[in-house]
Design a protein around this motif. Structure first.
Motif, short mmCIF file in Angstrom:
data_model
loop_
_atom_site.label_atom_id
_atom_site.label_comp_id
_atom_site.label_asym_id
_atom_site.label_seq_id
_atom_site.Cartn_x
_atom_site.Cartn_y
_atom_site.Cartn_z
N ARG A 46 -8.97 3.88 -1.08
CA ARG A 46 -7.62 3.33 -1.05
C ARG A 46 -7.08 3.24 0.38
O ARG A 46 -7.48 3.99 1.26
CB ARG A 46 -6.67 4.20 -1.88
CG ARG A 46 -7.04 4.31 -3.35
CD ARG A 46 -6.00 5.11 -4.12
NE ARG A 46 -5.90 6.48 -3.63
CZ ARG A 46 -6.51 7.52 -4.19
NH1 ARG A 46 -7.29 7.33 -5.25
NH2 ARG A 46 -6.38 8.73 -3.70
N LEU A 47 -6.14 2.33 0.56
CA LEU A 47 -5.41 2.21 1.82
C LEU A 47 -4.10 2.98 1.69
O LEU A 47 -3.45 2.95 0.64
CB LEU A 47 -5.10 0.74 2.12
CG LEU A 47 -4.46 0.45 3.49
CD1 LEU A 47 -5.47 0.69 4.60
CD2 LEU A 47 -3.95 -0.99 3.55
N THR A 48 -3.70 3.68 2.75
CA THR A 48 -2.43 4.39 2.71
C THR A 48 -1.27 3.42 2.92
O THR A 48 -1.43 2.35 3.52
CB THR A 48 -2.35 5.47 3.80
OG1 THR A 48 -2.26 4.84 5.09
CG2 THR A 48 -3.55 6.40 3.75
N ASP A 49 -0.10 3.81 2.45
CA ASP A 49 1.08 2.98 2.66
C ASP A 49 1.50 2.97 4.13
O ASP A 49 2.09 1.99 4.61
CB ASP A 49 2.24 3.46 1.79
CG ASP A 49 2.30 2.71 0.47
OD1 ASP A 49 3.40 2.41 -0.01
OD2 ASP A 49 1.23 2.41 -0.08
N VAL A 50 1.19 4.03 4.85
CA VAL A 50 1.48 4.05 6.29
C VAL A 50 0.67 2.95 6.98
O VAL A 50 1.20 2.17 7.78
CB VAL A 50 1.16 5.43 6.90
CG1 VAL A 50 1.34 5.40 8.42
CG2 VAL A 50 2.06 6.50 6.29
#
Length: 361
Positions: free
Chosen positions: A226-230
């Protein structure tokens, strides 16, 4: 002496920092609204395709090949003149990379070499849009269709590049982008997969999130990619600036084209929109002396890539691979600074340093 001009210069400004702080303060930091917004906004760059954000460009390639159902013994044709991630992803997904040569005078996969490399075990072709220049998709796509092969675009270096008006990432079954800090835009780290097939996009979303679309309702075996929201928030800021940055990269490249002599300039195919992730020249004389002279003048430079993948230890089992154009490029290329924050004075310094550094063959 003036300060050294680095070969690459990632941009992390006040806007990026503010976006990161905003997300950290929200408490929604992984696979949340910023990721969804980033995917939606990136879609405009790839002709409205579905976009699936992941944690790196390598993950994008690997998950795409897994979603294609790659099996042991399946072959994927790739260029050897690329970063090792191109072939690593094939191996990590369980397949076998088969190396084909690049076009003479170009840096991208040669469709004729691809045709010669096809066997009954070939299932896919992975062209790399190297240095920001699109591969010959107008020839590769019909070739792949004739042989029933999937096309996976490695667009890690080619955000906003296009061929005959079609953006890279909108040709094959999937396109894979990287958001590493030195790319034309970044998210500190991350990747994006683009596809026209909504079911394929759903499969990718499952694979990146432990096989789940709904929490604890695992449908398949997946991973955590997954990609972080940051990262997504930073990527959104960078994406909004990409058009201006791309224009400046192309203007910087045009300045070099108009003023450099004594080296072979980067090729640009008819109908290609080159976005100059790298401005890569060929030095046919003593490359090491050329690089040393540039360094002495405070001009950073780099060789991408000094060792073709088929000669790296993990991939060198087949000693019969013969890729003369790849070997020639690896021995001659030097990349010069071309990033959008270069000043007019720095552009002139680079030109002057190159002209002074040219060593006769």
């Amino acid at each position: 002496m003036a300060a050294t001009i680095p070969p690459a210069h990632p941009v992390i400004g006040a806007d990026e920092i503010a976006a990161a702080v905003r997300v950290l303060s929200s408490g929604l930091v992984v696979q949340g609204p910023e990721v969804a917004a980033f995917e939606d906004e990136f879609s405009a760059l790839v002709a409205g395709r579905h976009c699936v954000a992941v944690n790196s460009g390598t993950s994008a390639l690997q998950l795409t090949l897994l979603a294609l159902g790659l099996k042991p013994g399946d072959e994927v044709i790739v260029p050897s003149f690329s970063f090792a991630a191109t072939a690593n992803a094939v191996r990590l997904a369980g397949g076998t990379p088969v190396f084909a040569d690049i076009e003479p005078g170009s840096f991208c996969l040669d469709p004729d070499a691809v045709a010669a490399a096809i066997t009954p075990r070939t299932v896919a072709v992975m062209p790399v849009h190297l240095y920001g220049h699109p591969a010959a998709m107008d020839r590769l796509m019909p070739l792949a269709t004739r042989h029933g092969l999937a096309v996976v675009e490695d667009a890690a270096q080619a955000h906003a590049a296009a061929l005959h008006g079609t953006p890279v990432g909108a040709f094959g079954v999937a396109g894979c982008f990287s958001f590493y800090p030195t790319k034309n835009m970044h998210a500190l780290e991350g990747g994006m997969i683009t596809t026209a097939d909504p079911e394929f996009a759903r499969q990718l979303r499952l694979l990146r999130n432990q096989g789940m679309e709904q929490r604890y309702q695992n449908e398949i075996v997946g991973a955590n990619m997954r990609l972080t929201d940051v990262a997504a928030a930073i990527g959104r800021v960078q994406l909004a600036k990409l058009g201006g940055w791309t224009g400046q990269r192309r203007a910087n490249a045009a300045h070099f084209d108009a003023h450099l002599t004594g080296v072979r300039l980067p090729p640009v195919a008819d109908g290609a929109r080159h976005v100059y992730h790298q401005y890569t020249v060929r030095v046919e004389g003593n490359r090491e002396a050329f690089q040393a002279a540039l360094t002495d003048q405070g001009v950073g430079n780099a060789v991408y890539y000094p060792t073709p993948i088929h000669r790296l230890r993990p991939f060198a089992q087949d000693r019969g691979v013969h890729l003369p154009e790849t070997d020639r490029a690896a021995a001659e290329v030097v990349s010069l600074p071309v990033y959008p924050t270069l000043t007019a004075a720095e552009l002139d310094r680079i030109v002057e340093a190159v002209q002074a550094a040219v060593v006769p063959a």
